[in-house]
Enzyme design. Structure first.
Site, short mmCIF file in Angstrom:
data_model
loop_
_atom_site.label_atom_id
_atom_site.label_comp_id
_atom_site.label_asym_id
_atom_site.label_seq_id
_atom_site.Cartn_x
_atom_site.Cartn_y
_atom_site.Cartn_z
N CYS A 49 0.83 -1.21 -0.10
CA CYS A 49 -0.03 0.05 -0.11
C CYS A 49 0.93 1.49 0.00
CB CYS A 49 -0.81 -0.08 1.36
SG CYS A 49 -1.98 -1.47 1.24
C1 BEZ Z 1 0.70 -4.94 2.01
O1 BEZ Z 1 0.18 -3.89 1.55
O2 BEZ Z 1 1.86 -5.25 1.63
C2 BEZ Z 1 0.13 -5.61 3.23
C3 BEZ Z 1 -1.19 -5.61 3.50
C4 BEZ Z 1 -1.79 -6.23 4.50
C5 BEZ Z 1 -0.99 -6.96 5.17
C6 BEZ Z 1 0.26 -7.44 4.82
C7 BEZ Z 1 0.88 -6.43 3.87
#
Ligand code: BEZ
Length: 160
Positions: A49
């Site tokens: 994200c």
């Molecule tokens: C990520 O955006 O990489 C992510 C989102 C939720 C849990 C773990 C990683």
């Protein structure tokens, strides 16, 4: 049931961080009479994200607006203080509005929940993107958990 193209956005009250502190914002405030690029993600400050999903929308904000998007909105099941801090960290300025769905009211009403309880992250939002025209979903993309492909700003640009 997951929201579909042609559905109206569910009504919910969300929160944004302003210069004066947290402020409530309704889905009517966000969507009424506007074309909105809305994307949701599992969490502020999480790796994909922060490194790809949000920065892609910041980088493509002008291109999206040139194609008729009035506002770009990022939603996550995080509290408004976290979303405010993430926006500063990511230098979003006024390119993207970060919206906190802290109690997952919108996420649940749209059927976009992501269960990350086993990972210690609780109930979150799936990674999605959509174009919403005056409160009606015109296009919808959802990435399977753990992936990032269909929901990028570039894909939304292709769909406009
Ligand atoms: C990520 O955006 O990489 C992510 C989102 C939720 C849990 C773990 C990683």
């Amino acid at each position: 049931m997951t929201i579909q193209v042609g559905d109206s956005i569910p009504s919910a009250t969300l929160n944004i961080m302003t210069a004066d502190g947290p402020s409530a914002i309704t889905t009517d405030d966000i969507f009424k009479g506007k074309t909105v690029a809305l994307f949701g993600l599992p969490g502020a400050f999480t790796p994909t994200c922060s490194a790809q999903h949000l920065p892609g929308f910041v980088a493509n904000a002008d291109a999206l607006k040139a194609k008729g998007v009035d506002s770009i909105v990022c939603l996550a099941v995080n509290d408004v203080f976290v979303m405010g801090a993430w926006g500063k960290d990511q230098n979003v300025g006024d390119k993207v509005t970060l919206v906190a769905d802290g109690s997952a009211a919108f996420t649940k009403a749209a059927g976009l929940e992501l269960d990350l309880i086993e990972r210690g992250l609780g109930l979150r939002c799936q990674r999605f993107s959509m174009v919403v025209d005056d409160g009606v979903v015109k296009s919808l993309n959802i990435d399977p958990a753990g992936t990032f492909e269909a929901t990028s700003a570039e894909k939304i640009l292709e769909q406009l």
